[in-house]
Design a protein around this motif. Structure first.
Motif, short mmCIF file in Angstrom:
data_model
loop_
_atom_site.label_atom_id
_atom_site.label_comp_id
_atom_site.label_asym_id
_atom_site.label_seq_id
_atom_site.Cartn_x
_atom_site.Cartn_y
_atom_site.Cartn_z
N GLY A 1 -20.51 10.26 6.75
CA GLY A 1 -20.66 10.47 8.18
C GLY A 1 -20.85 9.24 9.03
N ARG A 2 -20.63 8.03 8.48
CA ARG A 2 -20.83 6.82 9.28
C ARG A 2 -20.06 5.65 8.68
NH1 ARG A 2 -25.70 5.67 10.73
NH2 ARG A 2 -25.32 3.44 10.86
N VAL A 3 -19.97 4.57 9.46
CA VAL A 3 -19.35 3.34 8.97
C VAL A 3 -20.31 2.69 7.98
CG1 VAL A 3 -18.38 1.10 9.58
CG2 VAL A 3 -18.16 3.00 11.17
N GLN A 4 -19.85 2.51 6.74
CA GLN A 4 -20.68 1.89 5.71
C GLN A 4 -20.28 0.45 5.45
OE1 GLN A 4 -23.23 3.43 4.51
NE2 GLN A 4 -22.84 5.58 4.90
N ALA A 5 -19.05 0.09 5.83
CA ALA A 5 -18.54 -1.26 5.58
C ALA A 5 -17.28 -1.45 6.42
CB ALA A 5 -18.22 -1.44 4.09
N CYS A 6 -16.75 -2.67 6.38
CA CYS A 6 -15.45 -2.94 7.00
C CYS A 6 -14.63 -3.79 6.04
CB CYS A 6 -15.61 -3.67 8.34
SG CYS A 6 -16.21 -2.60 9.67
N LEU A 7 -13.32 -3.53 6.04
CA LEU A 7 -12.40 -4.20 5.13
C LEU A 7 -11.36 -4.92 5.97
CD1 LEU A 7 -11.59 -4.42 2.05
CD2 LEU A 7 -10.00 -2.54 2.53
N ASN A 8 -11.09 -6.19 5.65
CA ASN A 8 -10.10 -6.93 6.42
C ASN A 8 -8.94 -7.39 5.55
OD1 ASN A 8 -10.76 -9.31 5.07
ND2 ASN A 8 -11.74 -10.30 6.79
N LEU A 9 -7.94 -7.93 6.20
CA LEU A 9 -6.88 -8.71 5.57
C LEU A 9 -6.80 -10.03 6.30
CD1 LEU A 9 -3.93 -6.22 4.87
CD2 LEU A 9 -5.13 -7.61 3.17
N LEU A 10 -6.61 -11.11 5.55
CA LEU A 10 -6.57 -12.46 6.09
C LEU A 10 -5.22 -13.10 5.83
CD1 LEU A 10 -9.91 -13.32 4.38
CD2 LEU A 10 -9.69 -13.47 6.86
N TRP A 11 -4.77 -13.93 6.77
CA TRP A 11 -3.53 -14.67 6.56
C TRP A 11 -3.57 -15.96 7.36
CZ3 TRP A 11 -4.18 -10.70 9.89
CH2 TRP A 11 -3.70 -10.84 11.20
N VAL A 12 -2.64 -16.84 7.06
CA VAL A 12 -2.56 -18.14 7.73
C VAL A 12 -2.18 -17.93 9.19
CG1 VAL A 12 -1.37 -20.36 7.78
CG2 VAL A 12 -1.96 -19.31 5.59
N ARG A 13 -2.90 -18.56 10.08
CA ARG A 13 -2.75 -18.32 11.51
C ARG A 13 -1.33 -18.49 12.02
NH1 ARG A 13 -6.10 -22.13 13.62
NH2 ARG A 13 -7.88 -20.76 13.23
N ASP A 14 -0.61 -19.47 11.52
CA ASP A 14 0.72 -19.75 12.04
C ASP A 14 1.80 -18.82 11.48
OD1 ASP A 14 -0.33 -21.83 13.51
OD2 ASP A 14 0.10 -23.35 11.98
N TYR A 15 1.45 -17.95 10.55
CA TYR A 15 2.43 -17.09 9.90
C TYR A 15 2.90 -15.97 10.82
CZ TYR A 15 4.20 -13.55 6.62
OH TYR A 15 4.94 -12.59 5.99
#
Length: 260
Positions: free
Chosen positions: A217-231
């Motif tokens: 019933g709530r936000v338990q975590a957050c998941l991201n994706l990372l990449w090179v800024r210029d891509y």
């Protein structure tokens, strides 16, 4: 095993847990040196501690870390569900990186900030700045924290906004924060502030998108994706990989919900 042997093993196990907290993560060799025991003994004890979920080996850096709270002098304390969450998330994050090649980080809220508790950066074939577990990121500027703010309960959000304005009034205005939250909801993912370059060094050279992991019933975590800024820009990257990221977050949530 005799009572004396059982007692000695227990004492050594506790010794290992204390060493792990003091070292904030360690290799087998580092632990053996810290507790002055043979590697074979430490390996056997670690196997038992991992099986009993008292210790975990992080995907991010391969280091052993304590999964229990000991009365130590620390400036923060991870939520109790974090290590179980990491155990469940790690294989999903590894598979996500295998699919898209770019790595992901997993965050939980600690106080008024977000902390990295697991990462697949070491699994990516693309060399990026590795970062560090337990790093705290900005509650207003990082992609993960923005995703959290956008999807957490209203009362929690208001408290976090008030504290952010009190602690860092120069970062964003209240009007700017609320516009950011609405934009995050509209696009369905969080992005970094344009002037945010990470916490671990002046500029990590990366962009990120992040989504919430919601269960119970709530936000338990957050998941991201990372990449090179210029891509790619955030919108172009999201067009390619957002649905895969969302599917990974949903799988983590479902597995956590079903876990005993």
């Amino acid at each position: 095993m005799s009572d004396a042997e059982t007692s000695r093993s227990l004492e050594r196990g506790i010794q290992l847990l204390k060493a792990l907290d003091q070292l904030d993560g360690a290799t087998l060799s580092q632990l053996a040196r810290a507790v002055d025991l043979p590697k074979t003994t430490v390996r056997r004890l670690l196997t038992t501690l991992v099986e009993q979920r008292l210790v975990r080996k992080s995907l991010a850096d391969g280091l052993y870390r304590s999964a229990v709270l000991l009365p130590l002098e620390t400036d923060y304390e991870l939520p109790r569900h974090s290590w179980r969450l990491c155990d469940i998330a790690a294989p999903v994050m590894r598979r996500l990186t295998d699919q898209v090649r770019w790595p992901s980080d997993l965050f939980v809220r600690v106080g008024t900030g977000m902390r990295i508790v697991e990462s697949s950066r070491s699994c990516s074939p693309i060399s990026l700045y590795r970062g560090k577990l337990s790093t705290q990121v900005s509650m207003l500027l990082s992609a993960a924290a923005r995703a959290y703010l956008a999807y957490c309960p209203d009362d929690e959000r208001e408290l976090l906004i008030a504290r952010a304005l009190e602690q860092s009034p120069e970062v964003m205005t209240e009007e700017g924060i609320r516009r950011m939250i609405e934009q995050t909801r509209r696009q369905g993912y969080g992005v970094r502030h344009p002037d945010y370059y990470g916490e671990s060094r002046p500029d990590d050279g990366l962009r990120a998108i992040a989504v919430p992991v919601i269960f119970a019933g709530r936000v338990q975590a957050c998941l991201n994706l990372l990449w090179v800024r210029d891509y790619l820009s955030e919108s172009d990257f999201a067009a390619r990989h957002l649905e895969t990221l969302r599917a990974a977050a949903q799988e983590i949530a479902e597995r956590c919900q079903a876990a005993p």
